[in-house]
Enzyme design. Structure first.
Site, PDB file in Angstrom:
ATOM      1  N   TRP A 101       0.660  -1.074   0.033  1.00 27.67           N
ATOM      2  CA  TRP A 101       0.171  -0.140   0.136  1.00 27.67           C
ATOM      3  C   TRP A 101       0.744   0.785  -0.467  1.00 27.67           C
ATOM      4  O   TRP A 101       0.863   2.248  -0.752  1.00 27.67           O
ATOM      5  CB  TRP A 101      -1.381   0.040   1.290  1.00 27.67           C
ATOM      6  CG  TRP A 101      -1.923  -1.019   0.436  1.00 27.67           C
ATOM      7  CD1 TRP A 101      -2.050  -2.061   1.341  1.00 27.67           C
ATOM      8  CD2 TRP A 101      -2.949  -1.115  -0.192  1.00 27.67           C
ATOM      9  NE1 TRP A 101      -3.045  -2.744   0.592  1.00 27.67           N
ATOM     10  CE2 TRP A 101      -3.850  -2.299  -0.120  1.00 27.67           C
ATOM     11  CE3 TRP A 101      -3.304   0.135  -1.295  1.00 27.67           C
ATOM     12  CZ2 TRP A 101      -4.625  -2.407  -1.281  1.00 27.67           C
ATOM     13  CZ3 TRP A 101      -4.171  -0.389  -1.994  1.00 27.67           C
ATOM     14  CH2 TRP A 101      -5.049  -1.719  -1.949  1.00 27.67           C
ATOM     15  N   ASP A 174      -1.062   7.041   5.857  1.00 29.75           N
ATOM     16  CA  ASP A 174      -2.432   6.326   6.065  1.00 29.75           C
ATOM     17  C   ASP A 174      -3.038   4.950   7.240  1.00 29.75           C
ATOM     18  O   ASP A 174      -2.240   4.214   7.019  1.00 29.75           O
ATOM     19  CB  ASP A 174      -1.288   5.132   3.835  1.00 29.75           C
ATOM     20  CG  ASP A 174      -3.079   4.385   3.783  1.00 29.75           C
ATOM     21  OD1 ASP A 174      -3.854   4.001   4.258  1.00 29.75           O
ATOM     22  OD2 ASP A 174      -3.283   4.004   2.374  1.00 29.75           O
ATOM     23  N   LYS A 198     -12.879  -1.090   6.557  1.00 28.62           N
ATOM     24  CA  LYS A 198     -11.946  -2.005   7.671  1.00 28.62           C
ATOM     25  C   LYS A 198     -12.292  -1.737   9.466  1.00 28.62           C
ATOM     26  O   LYS A 198     -13.666  -2.524   9.929  1.00 28.62           O
ATOM     27  CB  LYS A 198     -10.713  -2.281   8.096  1.00 28.62           C
ATOM     28  CG  LYS A 198      -9.773  -2.898   6.139  1.00 28.62           C
ATOM     29  CD  LYS A 198      -8.918  -1.848   6.065  1.00 28.62           C
ATOM     30  CE  LYS A 198      -8.644  -1.776   5.023  1.00 28.62           C
ATOM     31  NZ  LYS A 198      -8.669  -3.310   3.990  1.00 28.62           N
TER      32      LYS A 198
HETATM   33  N1  PMP Z   1      -4.402   1.520   2.187  1.00 30.12           N
HETATM   34  C1  PMP Z   1      -4.094   0.369   2.569  1.00 30.12           C
HETATM   35  C2  PMP Z   1      -2.907   0.242   3.586  1.00 30.12           C
HETATM   36  C3  PMP Z   1      -5.133  -0.355   2.456  1.00 30.12           C
HETATM   37  O1  PMP Z   1      -5.707  -1.720   3.190  1.00 30.12           O
HETATM   38  C4  PMP Z   1      -6.064  -0.582   1.413  1.00 30.12           C
HETATM   39  C5  PMP Z   1      -7.050  -1.994   1.122  1.00 30.12           C
HETATM   40  N2  PMP Z   1      -7.302  -2.845   1.534  1.00 30.12           N
HETATM   41  C6  PMP Z   1      -5.999   0.528   0.717  1.00 30.12           C
HETATM   42  C7  PMP Z   1      -4.991   2.310   1.021  1.00 30.12           C
HETATM   43  C8  PMP Z   1      -6.512   0.610  -0.921  1.00 30.12           C
HETATM   44  O2  PMP Z   1      -7.727   1.125  -0.236  1.00 30.12           O
HETATM   45  P1  PMP Z   1      -9.362   1.452  -1.028  1.00 30.12           P
HETATM   46  O3  PMP Z   1      -9.929   0.395  -1.365  1.00 30.12           O
HETATM   47  O4  PMP Z   1     -10.027   2.291  -0.711  1.00 30.12           O
HETATM   48  O5  PMP Z   1      -8.659   2.535  -1.829  1.00 30.12           O
END
Ligand code: PMP
Length: 362
Positions: A101, A174, A198
């Protein structure tokens, strides 16, 4: 009737929240319609939105000099928007590269600004390098990190975060997969963002908590719906929000308060994670590859002694009412996501199952 669902997201929601939503699904708050069918600009909905924000501010102790924005596009659009909102194309920014991520955020930011990687890299690191190995740039506009990498279950420690804050730069985090899992000091961050699916509510909503002085700096070509000011100046209702997700998030914040707040939930989270890691480490069968001090409270990854056993583990755990334990394809093995809504009994049931499976397959 309901299984324990270990999905990384969209993830399990608190049963009390689901039951409340069910009970008022057709007739919310005596309006004789569903909250889903109601204008977002109606006084009733505006009151709901205000309460939802107030409860989040309460639950996370968000200082008054921060805006809370409710946005579209998930955490992904939020990390894309960071350079648009805080930099000009020639600027430099500092990013930690600790997993999938943070790496996606780096790739995206690199299209719009000069990115210096402070530390990390490689495919699915299992440890964040020590501060002595960090390489900050002198003129970074901000430092970005993903405080919990969902795929591997790699989480920044308090000490490491303190070392990041000590740089005196705006820190953008994030927190998609660990927001509200424990108390944090929001005032140490310039901005915090998270997808909802989550620890907050259903998918289709993301939250940005941003210090007021970071607003009003977006590039002139920043798309309107990526510009944080657009949300700040319109109570996050420049266009139609995901009203249903906002409502459910509001119920989750109420539920956290009913549980005794984030501190009370954190004590349970710590216990849940600790007993699962303890079992894994002592099992002589399962293994976890993450550096012990950086293991996530929310995403616990583990491998079986042979990949040949994976299919049987998944089929038998599913039959036992333990769902979605398959690890992310990028990391393999298994992953138990044990967010706030996962009851401790769910973790106990998982450990019981793992014990039996290990006995039968040793
Ligand atoms: N950052 C993290 C730490 C994540 O776990 C995720 C999704 N699993 C995201 C960003 C991306 O999120 P989204 O699908 O809401 O764009």
């Amino acid at each position: 009737m309901r299984s324990f669902n270990f999905s990384a997201g969209p993830a399990m929601l608190p049963e009390a929240v689901m039951l409340k939503a069910q009970s008022e699904f057709l007739n919310w708050n005596n309006t004789t319609m569903s909250v889903m069918e109601m204008s977002h600009r109606s006084p009733e909905y505006m009151a709901l939105a205000k309460k939802m924000e107030a409860d989040l501010r309460d639950v996370m102790t968000i200082p008054d000099n921060y805006h809370v924005l409710f946005v579209h596009g998930g955490a992904s659009l939020l990390f894309t928007g960071v350079p648009f909102n805080l930099t000009q194309p020639d600027d430099t920014v500092d990013y930690f590269d600790t997993g999938v991520w943070s790496n996606k955020a780096i790739k995206e930011a690199s299209r719009y600004v000069n990115v210096n990687v402070v530390a990390g890299g490689g495919s699915n690191p299992t440890e964040i390098p020590a501060p002595s190995e960090w390489n900050f740039s002198n003129d970074a506009k901000y430092i970005h990190l993903c405080s919990n990498e969902t795929i591997t279950g790699l989480e920044f420690t308090e000490e490491m975060l303190e070392a990041v804050f000590a740089q005196g730069k705006p820190v953008i985090a994030d927190m998609s997969s660990n927001i509200m899992c424990r108390d944090i000091d929001v005032s140490k961050y310039a901005a915090i963002y998270a997808g909802a699916q989550k620890n907050i509510g259903p998918a289709g909503l993301a939250i940005l908590i941003v210090r007021d002085d970071l607003l009003g700096q977006a590039r002139s070509d920043c798309p309107t719906l990526m510009n944080w000011d657009t949300y700040a100046q319109n109570e996050s209702m420049f266009n139609t929000p995901n009203t249903w997700a906002w409502y459910l998030a509001g119920l989750v914040f109420e539920w956290i308060k009913d549980c005794g707040g984030v501190q009370a939930i954190a004590a349970i989270n710590e216990r849940k994670a600790q007993k699962l890691y303890d079992y894994i480490d002592n099992s002589g069968f399962y293994s976890n590859r993450i550096k012990v001090s950086q293991r996530s409270w929310m995403n616990v990854t583990f491998a079986l002694p042979s990949e040949d056993l994976n299919a049987a583990f998944l089929a038998e755990s599913k039959a036992a009412g333990l769902l979605s334990l398959k690890g992310h394809r990028a990391f393999g093995g298994m992953r138990a996501s044990i967010y706030n809504a996962m009851p401790e009994e769910g973790v106990d049931a998982l450990i019981d199952f793992m014990k039996k499976f290990a006995e039968q397959n040793s």
